[in-house]
Design a protein around this motif. Structure first.
Motif, PDB file in Angstrom:
ATOM      1  N   ALA A   1     -36.628 -30.009  27.997  1.00 33.50           N
ATOM      2  CA  ALA A   1     -35.011 -30.041  28.729  1.00 33.50           C
ATOM      3  C   ALA A   1     -34.548 -29.546  26.994  1.00 33.50           C
ATOM      4  CB  ALA A   1     -35.007 -31.559  28.598  1.00 33.50           C
ATOM      5  N   GLN A   2     -34.612 -29.291  25.854  1.00 33.00           N
ATOM      6  CA  GLN A   2     -34.294 -28.798  24.452  1.00 33.00           C
ATOM      7  C   GLN A   2     -33.723 -27.538  25.695  1.00 33.00           C
ATOM      8  OE1 GLN A   2     -35.931 -27.834  21.082  1.00 33.00           O
ATOM      9  NE2 GLN A   2     -34.163 -29.231  19.908  1.00 33.00           N
ATOM     10  N   LYS A   3     -34.605 -26.070  25.632  1.00 35.83           N
ATOM     11  CA  LYS A   3     -34.361 -24.871  25.590  1.00 35.83           C
ATOM     12  C   LYS A   3     -33.514 -24.953  27.435  1.00 35.83           C
ATOM     13  CE  LYS A   3     -38.588 -23.647  24.058  1.00 35.83           C
ATOM     14  NZ  LYS A   3     -40.169 -23.181  24.507  1.00 35.83           N
ATOM     15  N   ARG A   4     -33.185 -26.298  28.446  1.00 35.77           N
ATOM     16  CA  ARG A   4     -32.946 -25.952  29.535  1.00 35.77           C
ATOM     17  C   ARG A   4     -31.600 -25.768  28.964  1.00 35.77           C
ATOM     18  NH1 ARG A   4     -33.934 -29.820  33.971  1.00 35.77           N
ATOM     19  NH2 ARG A   4     -33.820 -30.990  32.600  1.00 35.77           N
ATOM     20  N   SER A   5     -31.528 -27.001  28.052  1.00 37.63           N
ATOM     21  CA  SER A   5     -29.576 -27.072  27.732  1.00 37.63           C
ATOM     22  C   SER A   5     -29.138 -26.091  26.968  1.00 37.63           C
ATOM     23  CB  SER A   5     -29.823 -29.230  26.703  1.00 37.63           C
ATOM     24  OG  SER A   5     -30.628 -29.680  27.539  1.00 37.63           O
ATOM     25  N   PHE A   6     -29.983 -25.599  26.384  1.00 41.11           N
ATOM     26  CA  PHE A   6     -29.476 -24.588  24.951  1.00 41.11           C
ATOM     27  C   PHE A   6     -28.620 -23.239  26.485  1.00 41.11           C
ATOM     28  CE2 PHE A   6     -32.077 -25.477  21.378  1.00 41.11           C
ATOM     29  CZ  PHE A   6     -30.600 -26.254  21.213  1.00 41.11           C
ATOM     30  N   SER A   7     -29.728 -23.582  27.611  1.00 43.29           N
ATOM     31  CA  SER A   7     -29.320 -22.237  28.150  1.00 43.29           C
ATOM     32  C   SER A   7     -28.557 -22.441  28.671  1.00 43.29           C
ATOM     33  CB  SER A   7     -30.759 -21.582  29.219  1.00 43.29           C
ATOM     34  OG  SER A   7     -30.502 -20.753  30.281  1.00 43.29           O
ATOM     35  N   LYS A   8     -27.601 -23.902  29.328  1.00 43.94           N
ATOM     36  CA  LYS A   8     -26.807 -24.258  29.800  1.00 43.94           C
ATOM     37  C   LYS A   8     -26.094 -23.839  29.468  1.00 43.94           C
ATOM     38  CE  LYS A   8     -27.741 -27.754  32.528  1.00 43.94           C
ATOM     39  NZ  LYS A   8     -27.051 -29.120  32.440  1.00 43.94           N
ATOM     40  N   LEU A   9     -25.607 -24.855  27.997  1.00 45.73           N
ATOM     41  CA  LEU A   9     -24.332 -24.451  26.907  1.00 45.73           C
ATOM     42  C   LEU A   9     -24.735 -23.258  26.421  1.00 45.73           C
ATOM     43  CD1 LEU A   9     -23.017 -26.632  24.937  1.00 45.73           C
ATOM     44  CD2 LEU A   9     -24.450 -26.181  23.234  1.00 45.73           C
TER      45      LEU A   9
END
Length: 219
Positions: free
Chosen positions: A128-136
């Motif tokens: 989830a952290q990596k997905r959030s960073f990519s989305k951000l």
């Protein structure tokens, strides 16, 4: 009673503990979701975790059992560093999970199931952290491409110096979605954004929540 596999591929048995049981899942959600927990109590986030959990268990069930470690390589070559003698995928995750405090009368999670659950939680948080960073990163690129982005400092300076500031711009330049975020990021509070219609208001709120990854909550 179900028979499942632990992280190392060995079968284990936990009487009365079934991952598919709604009561079991509610117990896990009470421990790790919501206020004081590791994850949000948002129903969508909970569904995402259980879907991830099922995929992870299927993937681990297909993994071949680990090869036996030769006795000559079991010793830590550099004990002063405190490195584990065998690599595990969890070692690359820079997260730690606190042990939840069980409430009186609640069933405890079995020991072998607790390790399986904590492993899944760590993998999910990392994912989830990596997905959030990519989305951000994508959101930042999209925001910087809006025409109003170049006027951020000028708008903040004008708001700091004047009680009333009028910002005019073409439709889609980012007035409604970006100016509130400029002010929130600058430390202003108690913001209100009006819209002529309810649908437009809801769409605006959803867009700002998406761009801020929900960090502003219900503000």
């Amino acid at each position: 009673m179900r028979s499942d596999d632990d992280d190392d591929g060995t079968p284990s048995h936990s009487p009365g503990w079934d991952w598919q049981c709604p009561r079991t899942r509610r117990r896990v959600e009470e421990l790790h979701f919501g206020p004081g927990g590791l994850l949000s109590s948002n129903p969508e986030d909970i569904r995402d975790f259980w879907a991830f959990f099922e995929r992870l268990r299927r993937f681990q069930s297909r993994k071949p059992p680990p090869l036996p470690t030769p006795s000559s390589s079991r010793k830590d070559p550099s004990p002063s560093l405190g490195l584990p003698p065998r690599y595990h995928a969890l070692h690359r995750i820079n997260l730690a999970l606190p042990e939840p405090r069980p409430r009186r009368g609640d069933p405890a999670v079995p020991r072998e199931r607790r390790s399986e659950l904590f492993s899944a939680l760590l993998h999910y948080l990392d994912f989830a952290q990596k997905r959030s960073f990519s989305k951000l990163a994508k959101i930042r690129r999209d925001r910087s491409a809006l025409p109003i982005a170049r006027y951020r400092e000028a708008i903040l300076s004008a708001v700091a110096r004047h009680r009333v500031v009028v910002v005019a711009g073409d439709t889609g330049c980012g007035k409604s979605t970006q100016v509130p975020q400029f002010l929130l990021e600058a430390g202003y509070g108690g913001l209100a954004c009006t819209q002529p219609r309810r649908i437009a208001c809801i769409a605006l709120a959803k867009r700002v929540a998406y761009e801020s990854l929900g960090q502003h909550g219900d503000r």
